[in-house]
Scaffold this motif. Structure first.
Motif, PDB file in Angstrom:
ATOM      1  N   ASN A 167      43.626  47.115  47.049  1.00 52.26           N
ATOM      2  CA  ASN A 167      43.626  45.871  46.256  1.00 52.26           C
ATOM      3  C   ASN A 167      44.359  46.097  44.939  1.00 52.26           C
ATOM      4  N   GLU A 292      37.053  39.042  41.812  1.00 50.95           N
ATOM      5  CA  GLU A 292      37.021  39.290  43.256  1.00 50.95           C
ATOM      6  C   GLU A 292      38.400  39.429  43.896  1.00 50.95           C
ATOM      7  N   THR A 293      39.396  38.851  43.247  1.00 52.52           N
ATOM      8  CA  THR A 293      40.708  38.771  43.917  1.00 52.52           C
ATOM      9  C   THR A 293      41.845  39.329  43.079  1.00 52.52           C
ATOM     10  N   ASN A 296      45.902  35.786  41.598  1.00 56.44           N
ATOM     11  CA  ASN A 296      46.236  34.957  42.754  1.00 56.44           C
ATOM     12  C   ASN A 296      47.531  34.180  42.587  1.00 56.44           C
ATOM     13  N   ARG A 340      43.875  34.350  50.338  1.00 55.64           N
ATOM     14  CA  ARG A 340      43.851  35.441  51.314  1.00 55.64           C
ATOM     15  C   ARG A 340      45.012  36.377  50.998  1.00 55.64           C
ATOM     16  N   ASN A 343      45.219  41.436  47.887  1.00 55.06           N
ATOM     17  CA  ASN A 343      44.533  41.459  46.586  1.00 55.06           C
ATOM     18  C   ASN A 343      43.039  41.153  46.707  1.00 55.06           C
ATOM     19  N   VAL A 344      42.641  40.544  47.816  1.00 54.36           N
ATOM     20  CA  VAL A 344      41.269  40.027  47.920  1.00 54.36           C
ATOM     21  C   VAL A 344      40.273  41.146  48.240  1.00 54.36           C
ATOM     22  N   THR A 367      37.098  30.724  46.487  1.00 56.02           N
ATOM     23  CA  THR A 367      37.043  31.192  45.093  1.00 56.02           C
ATOM     24  C   THR A 367      35.916  30.538  44.296  1.00 56.02           C
TER      25      THR A 367
END
Ligand code: AMP
Length: 489
Positions: A167, A292-293, A296, A340, A343-344, A367
């Motif tokens: 990630n 979390e990601t 984006n 998706r 990175n997630v 998200t």
């Protein structure tokens, strides 16, 4: 695939070049590499093995950066915690992650603890100074955890977002490319480093490219203005920008060396975007991400940066807007933002059910933000599903504050909301129903002082007879926000 192995190739090639510039001293890549090796040795000596968690609650410092990288080098999982959190709050993170080592000012009985530095004996910095730098870097696969970042839900229970080496590496590579990182870039770093923005986005762009950064302990307008002429890129939360434009010293001349101002972590108002452009002739580049990601979406480096939008899905990242059932909506229709890509994150630490709830079967992550995408593919965030308050770039989860206020004598119930504030973006406001005399602000301040970090404490307390509710008995927070919208204007 250990992220630090990528950085170490750069460290070795640039050993004599400057990487971190503070008021006190300048660190070369060689210095930093040695320091990281020493911290890795100290951690190993303290019993840290690959996969072990290390919880770190310290003030921003170069030693903190070396400790983070040292964790990666030993294959450990880094768990940063806001230094503003109370011991009670930290108890939860320690109980949840069961770390091998805790590093922080408030030494603990339940886990091997060190303070980072300071006058005391036996600090982590002492151990590192006495150690011979480790030269080997523990191998990690792309799926191995590198860090856990705590975020929270409206239920008030924090969730640990598990981020892998894959990630972090993929997002850093994408950002370096998308933002056109240049060999002579100097990043002005005034963000905290317990959060995704200052820790990962900012530091990784620098370490991956072998460039340098001016490292300031916190956002201070005088220090920031002093360092601007030596910098080329600033990463900030919207508060940085609203404060800069409110200062007469911030002129076109003051930022003549700057090529890029990046904003994120909270919505940048169109007013600030426009005032900034008027003042400097430059457009702030707004991007959108979360613990979390990682990142984006981003406005483009070349091409239109549009106020009030967070730009396009980054290369390799997919974004879409859906309704509650998961049907993909057409352009310009408001729905939940889903993403998706590499990175997630892999899920919430030890919360398989929560993880399953937030992911669709085919890997899309919900998200929790509401937004739209236009015909060109530009995303805008229109609100948050959860009634998260973001004050000064930091998340405040209303439930956590409400729970405590509700405990106070004389309080029937409370609702905590965020209202627009020119300096903080949003200010925390508590609307309280008393069972007699109105509740005084001072009483709430005194009650929350030892329980909650300062930024979570309400800036205003309002007593009302009853909270507005819908037919289902849910408190109508939107109505409250509308009522108190102009409280600080
Ligand atoms: P955190 O996990 O602390 O980074 O918080 C992530 C949340 O901050 C996101 O889910 C969004 O609600 C919000 N956020 C981040 N960047 C932006 C932005 N550019 N505009 C609006 N909200 C943002």
């Amino acid at each position: 695939m250990n992220l630090i192995a990528r950085f170490e190739t750069v460290f070795a090639a640039r050993a004599d070049q400057d990487v971190i510039i503070t008021d006190e001293r300048t660190w070369t890549y060689g210095d930093l590499g040695t320091e990281v090796g020493r911290y890795a040795a100290a951690l190993a000596e303290a019993g840290v093995s690959p996969g072990d968690r290390v919880v770190v609650q310290v003030e921003k410092s170069v030693a903190n950066v070396a400790l983070y990288l040292g964790c990666l080098k030993t294959g450990a999982v880094y768990v940063p915690v806001n230094p503003g959190y109370t011991t009670q709050e930290v108890d939860y993170f320690v109980g949840d992650t069961e770390p091998t080592v805790f590093v922080g000012e408030n030494l603990r009985d339940d886990v091997t603890s060190f303070s980072l530095d300071g006058d005391g004996k036996g600090t982590m910095a002492d151990a590192a100074a006495a150690a011979s730098p480790v030269t080997t870097t523990v191998e990690r696969s792309a799926d191995d955890l590198a860090a856990i970042l705590y975020t929270s839900g409206t239920t008030g229970r924090s969730k640990g977002a598990q981020l892998t080496h894959g990630n972090l590496t993929s997002n850093a590579e994408t950002l370096v490319d998308y933002w056109g990182w240049q060999q002579d870039d100097v990043l002005l770093h005034a963000l905290p480093i317990f959060h995704v923005h200052g820790l990962f986005v900012a530091l990784h762009c620098v370490f991956l490219t072998g460039t340098s950064l001016i490292f300031q302990p916190r956002f201070d307008i005088d220090d920031l203005l002093a360092a601007l002429p030596k910098s080329t890129v600033l990463m900030g939360v919207p508060t940085f920008y609203s404060r800069l434009v409110a200062d007469d010293r911030f002129t076109r001349d003051a930022c003549s060396s700057m090529r890029l101002f990046i904003s994120g972590s909270a919505p940048l108002t169109e007013q600030t975007f426009e005032a900034f452009e008027e003042r400097t002739g430059m457009k702030i580049l707004e991007r959108y991400g979360m613990s979390e990601t990682l990142m984006n979406t981003s406005n483009p480096l070349d091409g239109d940066r549009v106020a009030g939008t967070v730009g396009f899905a980054l290369p390799g990242v997919e974004g879409r807007i859906t309704d509650d059932e998961g049907n993909v909506l057409a352009a310009n229709e408001v729905g939940g933002i889903e993403v998706r890509g590499p990175n997630v994150f892999t899920g919430y630490w030890r919360m398989p059910e929560k993880t399953a709830e937030e992911f669709r079967a085919d890997g899309w992550f919900k998200t929790g933000d509401l937004g739209v995408v236009d015909d060109e593919g530009r995303f805008s965030i229109v609100g948050r599903e959860k009634d998260l308050v973001i004050s000064g770039g930091f998340n405040v989860y209303p439930k956590e504050v409400e729970r405590l206020i509700d405990e106070m004598p004389g309080v029937v119930e409370s609702a905590v909301i965020g209202v627009p504030h020119s300096d903080f973006g949003e200010a925390v406001v508590a609307v309280v129903v008393p069972n007699g005399e109105p509740i005084e602000q001072a009483a709430v301040d005194a009650y929350l002082k030892d329980h909650l970090a300062r930024y979570k404490q309400p800036k205003r307390v309002i007593s009302v007879e009853a909270l507005p509710r819908n037919a289902m008995g849910k408190v109508q927070k939107k109505e409250l926000r509308d009522t108190y919208e102009a409280l600080f204007s």
